[in-house]
Each structure stands twice: as structure tokens, then as C-alpha cells.
Design a protein around this motif. Structure first.
Motif, PDB file in Angstrom:
ATOM      1  N   ILE A 128     -13.159  -1.902   0.554  1.00 11.05           N
ATOM      2  CA  ILE A 128     -12.769  -0.659   1.232  1.00 11.05           C
ATOM      3  C   ILE A 128     -11.651  -0.103   0.441  1.00 11.05           C
ATOM      4  CG2 ILE A 128     -13.131  -1.403   3.587  1.00 11.05           C
ATOM      5  CD1 ILE A 128     -10.002  -1.782   3.928  1.00 11.05           C
ATOM      6  N   VAL A 129     -11.433   1.122   0.687  1.00 10.56           N
ATOM      7  CA  VAL A 129     -10.397   1.809   0.131  1.00 10.56           C
ATOM      8  C   VAL A 129      -9.264   2.195   1.209  1.00 10.56           C
ATOM      9  CG1 VAL A 129      -9.503   3.894  -1.250  1.00 10.56           C
ATOM     10  CG2 VAL A 129     -11.998   2.974  -1.355  1.00 10.56           C
ATOM     11  N   VAL A 130      -7.908   1.853   0.849  1.00 11.79           N
ATOM     12  CA  VAL A 130      -7.062   1.982   1.745  1.00 11.79           C
ATOM     13  C   VAL A 130      -6.024   3.063   1.309  1.00 11.79           C
ATOM     14  CG1 VAL A 130      -4.846   1.252   3.029  1.00 11.79           C
ATOM     15  CG2 VAL A 130      -7.023  -0.211   2.158  1.00 11.79           C
ATOM     16  N   SER A 186       4.919   2.277   8.173  1.00 10.27           N
ATOM     17  CA  SER A 186       5.879   3.289   7.705  1.00 10.27           C
ATOM     18  C   SER A 186       5.454   4.509   8.301  1.00 10.27           C
ATOM     19  CB  SER A 186       5.711   3.188   6.350  1.00 10.27           C
ATOM     20  OG  SER A 186       4.672   3.199   5.610  1.00 10.27           O
ATOM     21  N   ASP A 187       3.870   4.559   8.572  1.00 10.92           N
ATOM     22  CA  ASP A 187       3.327   6.066   9.024  1.00 10.92           C
ATOM     23  C   ASP A 187       2.547   6.186  10.558  1.00 10.92           C
ATOM     24  OD1 ASP A 187       3.654   6.566   6.228  1.00 10.92           O
ATOM     25  OD2 ASP A 187       1.624   6.357   5.564  1.00 10.92           O
ATOM     26  N   GLY A 188       2.451   4.751  11.001  1.00 14.01           N
ATOM     27  CA  GLY A 188       2.094   4.885  12.462  1.00 14.01           C
ATOM     28  C   GLY A 188       0.481   4.528  12.256  1.00 14.01           C
ATOM     29  N   GLU A 189      -0.192   5.130  11.279  1.00 16.99           N
ATOM     30  CA  GLU A 189      -1.516   5.090  11.392  1.00 16.99           C
ATOM     31  C   GLU A 189      -1.935   4.947   9.767  1.00 16.99           C
ATOM     32  OE1 GLU A 189      -3.074   8.049  13.635  1.00 16.99           O
ATOM     33  OE2 GLU A 189      -5.047   7.963  12.807  1.00 16.99           O
ATOM     34  N   VAL A 190      -3.259   4.439   9.474  1.00 13.23           N
ATOM     35  CA  VAL A 190      -3.783   4.198   8.103  1.00 13.23           C
ATOM     36  C   VAL A 190      -5.223   4.673   8.195  1.00 13.23           C
ATOM     37  CG1 VAL A 190      -4.172   1.939   8.452  1.00 13.23           C
ATOM     38  CG2 VAL A 190      -3.835   2.650   6.044  1.00 13.23           C
ATOM     39  N   LEU A 191      -5.677   5.202   6.947  1.00 15.19           N
ATOM     40  CA  LEU A 191      -7.266   5.366   7.081  1.00 15.19           C
ATOM     41  C   LEU A 191      -7.700   4.453   6.089  1.00 15.19           C
ATOM     42  CD1 LEU A 191      -9.347   7.813   7.464  1.00 15.19           C
ATOM     43  CD2 LEU A 191      -8.818   8.581   5.329  1.00 15.19           C
ATOM     44  N   LEU A 192      -8.676   3.866   6.496  1.00 13.33           N
ATOM     45  CA  LEU A 192      -9.755   2.966   5.582  1.00 13.33           C
ATOM     46  C   LEU A 192     -10.993   3.862   5.475  1.00 13.33           C
ATOM     47  CD1 LEU A 192      -8.955  -0.202   7.920  1.00 13.33           C
ATOM     48  CD2 LEU A 192      -7.624   0.743   6.007  1.00 13.33           C
TER      49      LEU A 192
END
Ligand code: GLY
Length: 441
Positions: free
Chosen positions: A142-144, A178-184
Motif C-alpha cells: 500500500i501507499v500511505v 497528527s491529522d485524525g485520519e489517514v488515506l491508504l
């Protein structure tokens, strides 16, 4: 015409040169820092923090500019376009709500899922490390991606910048904290291409295809950067993008503009840049930018064969006429020279010598980026991409070699650059690789 410009990077210097090629242009620039290339062209240059939009609005209002071109994404995200338009100043750039297409990757993926229905790799936007782990187990590599703007430097790929599962989960946890959410996203394999377009009220005029070289060193080694250079071909295509794939990309961009206008209730008047990848299973959208690419803007302004003042004014006022847009039938290559440590910080500014007239005599365009000119041939590299060199020619390989030979004759030991941008063998290898990937379809 009185034209306003926001920004002081290489992209904005390239735009400023294009605007000022029209002898009737008077350029008014609001910038966060100095750029001697732009300052030489500007009738007035105001340094101002972008988090104080009122100073920018007052500057343009006082100078009674006819329209404004916005360069950097961060300013677009702050809603500068909404403010300028509310004062009756036509502006090239999307509204704050539309700028989320670049500034909020979760918004972008949801828009594609809900309104377009195709174009994304498998993805998950989450605030849960457990959900992230389940996605990793299901998808594999995956890409984070952080959701917000990172100047191209926050994206990390498993197996490249992230060593193993634990390293990946640590980065995911850090971003969630840090951001509350992340896109994978599923890591898709193929060749990337940049498709930029002028957009005005659902009229899209695409510009020649380009490929950006994002990694710091030749052979795509090292860390991701803002972009070390880009090339385009004389026919406006790239050899590894089939015509059907290109048409799909253009239809996709058109559909996204319509969806974005529907969602935000406003006309889109600005630049749109889809960064695509040709993959085994067709084209995928990697990310959107709602402004011109940097370095791609350096190539674009070199191949544009019409008055940018006229075209950009048409964009800003919803009157874009595709018949007025033309490009030279030449290939282009841009290469950024950067401090040896880049993209790591340099500590102190780095002095170096270069006679800009010699660059011009070699038929190359010199673009000022993160640099200060301190004397006739004296410069200070400030840390980010320092100087861009842009050339035109029959094919990218010829132009790439021309830039390399110039820099061999006129070395700048304090700076480095990528030799492989536009290199003929590298482009041929990319085509061969894409043929192999397609043969698995
Ligand atoms: N060339 C990539 C960017 O402008 O973000």
C-alpha cells in the motif's frame, strides 16, 4: 493589462515570464518571499504572509488589476479566490471548496467514488489503526498518504520509504495522531503521466502530456521531492500512453469538473492537473492538483504558442475559447538544479556562481526558484529547488543532452540535478515496460 500574480516559486517565475512577453502587461505580485526573476518583471512586488489574505486583496484592489493568477495550492486552500471574486476581481484558480480536490485527499476519493464511479485504486480513509491493518492484509503493498498538502513529500510507499509492515503501521499511527485520519491506497504499478488543462465553466483545453521526475536522484532513487524535472514530446503525447488511455483521461477530467461544480455550486475557472498512472488494469488517478504543476509549468509556459494574458483572462472570466490556445510542435525538457543535500534541509544558504547570459546564449530558459541573486553572477541557494533550466527541441533526448552538456561546460559544484529527465533511453525503457505490463491484461 494589469495582471496580478500570487506566488514566488519557479512555477510563478515561468508564469510571470509568459505574461510579461506581452509588452502591454503590467505585473503586480503578492509573494511570501523574494524571487529576483519575478521582481525584475514586476511593476510592484509585495511580500506578505499568505495567511493574511486581506493584505493581498488590498494590494490587488489598490492597483486595480484586471485579473489575478494564483500559483500555489496553499493560497487556494485558504480561499483567496473566493475573496478576490467577491471584490469583483476575476481570478484564475478554484474556490476554497473546489481546492479540496487537492487539499483533502479523502474528499477527492469520495467524490470519485460517489460521482464518477471509476478511476481510483482500492483505498481506505480511516482513523483506526485496526482498520488500516485489515486493509493492508487484504490489499498487500500500500501507499500511505496524509490527507492534506505536503508538497509531494508526505507520501510513503511500503517497500520503498516504509521498510516493512511495522514501519508502515508506525507511520499510519503517526498520521492518525497528527491529522485524525489517514488515506491508504493500493500500490499500483505502471508509468505516471501529468495531464493538465485550462478549465473554464466546463470548457477544458488540455495541454501537452508531461512526465514529472519526482525522486531526488537518477533512476528514481532517493526521497520524493517537489519534482526534479519534466519533459513533453513534440506531438503532445507520451509514447507509453495509448490514445484510448489519453481520451479516457480527458473524459475523466471533464466528468470531475462537472461533478465538482455540481457539488460546490460554482464554476471551475483555473488549472486542473490530473496525475495519472497507466496500469495493468487501465488508467488510475493518483492525485489531483488544482493549479499548474511545478516543474510542469516550466515546460508548459515554454511550449505555449499564444498570449497567456489572453488565455488566462478568458479562463478567469468564463470565456475560454479552445481555438485561441496553441502550442509549438517542439519537445520540452525542464531540469531543476538543487542544493546537494536537497530534499534534506541545507542549514545555511549556499553561495554559487552562474552567468545567466551564458544560459540564454545556449538557447536555454533560466527559471529562478528558491534562490537569491546577490550580484551579476553571484547567487545564494536558499534550500528548495534553486534554478530551473528549460529547453525546446526536436525530441526530449536532444534537449536533455543539450542541458547536460551546458552544465558540463559550466559546472556548478554546489548544485546537482537529474541527468535522466527526458533521456531517450529512459523513455524507450518506459515504453517497453508499459508494453510488458499491458501484455498481462
Ligand atoms: N509536479 C508535481 C506537483 O506540482 O505537485
Amino acid at each position: 493589462m494589469k495582471v496580478g500574480l500570487i506566488g514566488n516559486g519557479g512555477r510563478e517565475h515561468a508564469i510571470a515570464r509568459g505574461l510579461c512577453a506581452n509588452p502591454e502587461t503590467r505585473l503586480f505580485v503578492a509573494a511570501q518571499g523574494k524571487n529576483s526573476g519575478i521582481m525584475n518583471l514586476a511593476s510592484a512586488y509585495q511580500e506578505t504572509g499568505f495567511s493574511h489574505p486581506h493584505a493581498i486583496i488590498d494590494f490587488f484592489t489598490n492597483h486595480q488589476v484586471d485579473f489575478v493568477v494564483v500559483g500555489p495550492e496553499a493560497t487556494l486552500m485558504l480561499g483567496i479566490v473566493d475573496e478576490l471574486r467577491s471584490k469583483g476581481i476575476p481570478t484564475v484558480g478554484p474556490t476554497q471548496a473546489q481546492a479540496r480536490l487537492e487539499g483533502d485527499k479523502s474528499f477527492m476519493r469520495h467524490l470519485l467514488r460517489n460521482e464518477i464511479g471509476w478511476g481510483s485504486p482500492a483505498w481506505l480513509s480511516t482513523s483506526s489503526v485496526d482498520e488500516a491493518k485489515a486493509f493492508m492484509d487484504e490489499v498487500g503493498q500500500i501507499v500511505v498518504k496524509p490527507l492534506g498538502l505536503t508538497g509531494g513529500k508526505g507520501v510513503r510507499v511500503m517497500g520503498i520509504q516504509l521498510q516493512d509492515d511495522q514501519d508502515t503501521l508506525n507511520y499510519i499511527s503517526h498520521l492518525i495522531e497528527s491529522d485524525g485520519e489517514v488515506l491508504l491506497e493500493e500500490c499500483v504499478i505502471g508509468e505516471e503521466f501529468s495531464r493538465m488543462a485550462f478549465v473554464s465553466d466546463e470548457v477544458l483545453v488540455p495541454v501537452p502530456l508531461m512526465q514529472d521526475f519526482k525522486y531526488a536522484y537518477d533512476g528514481d532513487q532517493g526521497l520524493m521531492t517537489g519534482g526534479m524535472g519534466a519533459y513533453s514530446m513534440a506531438d503532445g503525447r507520451l509514447p507509453f500512453v495509448e490514445i484510448g488511455e489519453l481520451k479516457q483521461a480527458d473524459v475523466f477530467l471533464q466528468e470531475v469538473v462537472v461533478a465538482l461544480e455540481k457539488t460546490t455550486g460554482a464554476s471551475y475557472r483555473g488549472f486542473l492537473y490530473g496525475q495519472f498512472m497507466v496500469t495493468e488494469s487501465g488508467i488510475k488517478l493518483i492525485e489531483f492538483n488544482v493549479r499548474l504543476g511545478d516543474p510542469e509549468a516550466l515546460n508548459l509556459m515554454a511550449v505555449l504558442d499564444c498570449d497567456p494574458v489572453k488565455i488566462f483572462y478568458q479562463v478567469a472570466t468564463g470565456q475560454l475559447n479552445p481555438d485561441d490556445v496553441a502550442f509549438v510542435s517542439q519537445a520540452s525538457v525542464s531540469k531543476y538544479l538543487v542544493p546537494n543535500a536537497y530534499p534534506d534541509p541545507i542549514g545555511q544558504p549556499v553561495p554559487f556562481l552562474l552567468d545567466s547570459e551564458v544560459v540564454e546564449q545556449a538557447g536555454l530558459i533560466l527559471i529562478h526558484g528558491s534562490v537569491e541573486k546577490t550580484g551579476p553572477s553571484e547567487w545564494l541557494a536558499l534550500g528548495s529547488r534553486t534554478l530551473g533550466m528549460v529547453g525546446l527541441g526536436v525530441d526530449p533526448g536532444e534537449v536533455s543532452t543539450h542541458i547536460d552538456e551546458f552544465l558540463t561546460r559550466n559546472p556548478i559544484p554546489e548544485l546537482r540535478y537529474r541527468k535522466d529527465v527526458g533521456n531517450a533511453d529512459v523513455i524507450a525503457q518506459k515504453s517497453k515496460r508499459m508494453d510488458e505490463i499491458r501484455s498481462d491484461r
